[in-house]
Design an enzyme around this catalytic site. Structure first.
Site, PDB file in Angstrom:
ATOM      1  N   GLY A  66       0.833  -1.194   0.000  1.00  0.00           N
ATOM      2  CA  GLY A  66       0.000   0.000   0.000  1.00  0.00           C
ATOM      3  C   GLY A  66       0.865   1.241   0.000  1.00  0.00           C
ATOM      4  O   GLY A  66       2.015   1.200   0.468  1.00  0.00           O
TER       5      GLY A  66
ATOM      6  N   GLN B  89       3.130   9.935   1.284  1.00  0.00           N
ATOM      7  CA  GLN B  89       4.414   9.226   1.350  1.00  0.00           C
ATOM      8  C   GLN B  89       5.317   9.521   0.160  1.00  0.00           C
ATOM      9  O   GLN B  89       6.501   9.215   0.185  1.00  0.00           O
ATOM     10  CB  GLN B  89       4.190   7.710   1.438  1.00  0.00           C
TER      11      GLN B  89
ATOM     12  N   CYS C  88       5.685  -0.037   7.272  1.00  0.00           N
ATOM     13  CA  CYS C  88       5.376   1.174   6.514  1.00  0.00           C
ATOM     14  C   CYS C  88       6.596   1.566   5.696  1.00  0.00           C
ATOM     15  O   CYS C  88       7.712   1.591   6.228  1.00  0.00           O
ATOM     16  CB  CYS C  88       5.004   2.299   7.478  1.00  0.00           C
ATOM     17  N   LEU C  89       6.365   1.886   4.423  1.00  0.00           N
ATOM     18  CA  LEU C  89       7.495   2.261   3.565  1.00  0.00           C
ATOM     19  C   LEU C  89       8.177   3.540   4.056  1.00  0.00           C
ATOM     20  O   LEU C  89       9.326   3.782   3.715  1.00  0.00           O
ATOM     21  CB  LEU C  89       7.024   2.435   2.114  1.00  0.00           C
TER      22      LEU C  89
ATOM     23  N   HIS D 128      -4.659   1.581   7.396  1.00  0.00           N
ATOM     24  CA  HIS D 128      -3.300   2.128   7.500  1.00  0.00           C
ATOM     25  C   HIS D 128      -3.102   3.256   6.484  1.00  0.00           C
ATOM     26  O   HIS D 128      -2.575   4.325   6.817  1.00  0.00           O
ATOM     27  CB  HIS D 128      -2.302   0.982   7.272  1.00  0.00           C
ATOM     28  N   GLU D 129      -3.552   3.017   5.233  1.00  0.00           N
ATOM     29  CA  GLU D 129      -3.334   4.025   4.184  1.00  0.00           C
ATOM     30  C   GLU D 129      -4.201   5.265   4.398  1.00  0.00           C
ATOM     31  O   GLU D 129      -3.752   6.394   4.193  1.00  0.00           O
ATOM     32  CB  GLU D 129      -3.579   3.418   2.794  1.00  0.00           C
TER      33      GLU D 129
ATOM     34  N   HIS E 253      -2.732   7.539   6.833  1.00  0.00           N
ATOM     35  CA  HIS E 253      -1.689   8.410   6.269  1.00  0.00           C
ATOM     36  C   HIS E 253      -2.279   9.741   5.788  1.00  0.00           C
ATOM     37  O   HIS E 253      -1.628  10.784   5.865  1.00  0.00           O
ATOM     38  CB  HIS E 253      -1.002   7.732   5.076  1.00  0.00           C
TER      39      HIS E 253
END
Ligand code: NI
Length: 176
Positions: free
Chosen positions: A46, A51, A93-94, A135-136, A139
């Protein structure tokens, strides 16, 4: 299509509330295509626009198996219903490379969003996809998975991440 650089904590853009998309243009569709390519390249399951340093309410996800991709592109996604049942899944998480932790969230959520043609869609997300979409969308509100952890655990992950980023330069990798 092009890869877009991913930003990491403690970049303040990750803590901003992203703005809704008011008009879906070729630029919006290009952004979503580039985000998908960036997510697959990372690799992750994701990615939210903040991000990649774009403070707009768009996300991409693919929680499908490697041999059967299931790419979702969502504009202005919103959780409209949550199950009372909870599930605990390990998240990464990236933007917080190489760190993971168990996070408890509603096990199932209904999400309303616009597709790339501006059409309103509804999707029920369960299992890994439910955790991923929450989660996304977090963000987009400047919320990170580490915010659900104890302060001790959160501080430890932040310290490890900063150390990791110092050592790895920008070549680090995470999950979503
Ligand atoms: Ni993330």
């Amino acid at each position: 299509m092009a890869l877009i650089p991913i930003i990491y904590i403690p970049d303040p853009v990750l803590r901003q509330v992203a703005v809704p998309v008011t008009e879906i243009t070729d630029g919006t569709r290009q952004l979503l295509d580039d985000m998908a390519e960036t997510m697959y390249d990372a690799p992750g399951i994701g990615l939210a626009a903040p991000q990649v340093n774009v403070s707009q309410r768009v996300i991409v996800m693919d929680c499908g198996p490697d041999d059967a991709p299931e790419l979702h592109k969502m504009i202005n996604p919103e959780i409209v219903d949550r199950s009372e049942a909870k599930a605990i899944l390990e998240e990464g998480c990236l933007s917080i490379p190489k760190q993971t932790a168990d996070v408890e969230r509603p096990a199932s959520v209904d999400v309303r969003y616009l597709d790339v043609d501006g059409k309103e869609q509804m999707m029920t997300c369960e299992g890994l996809l439910a955790a991923c979409v929450q989660h996304e969308i977090d963000h987009l509100d400047g919320v990170l998975f580490i915010d659900y952890l104890s302060r001790l655990k959160r501080d430890m992950i932040v310290r490890r991440t900063l150390k990791e980023l110092r050592q790895a330069g920008t070549g680090a990798a995470g999950r979503g």
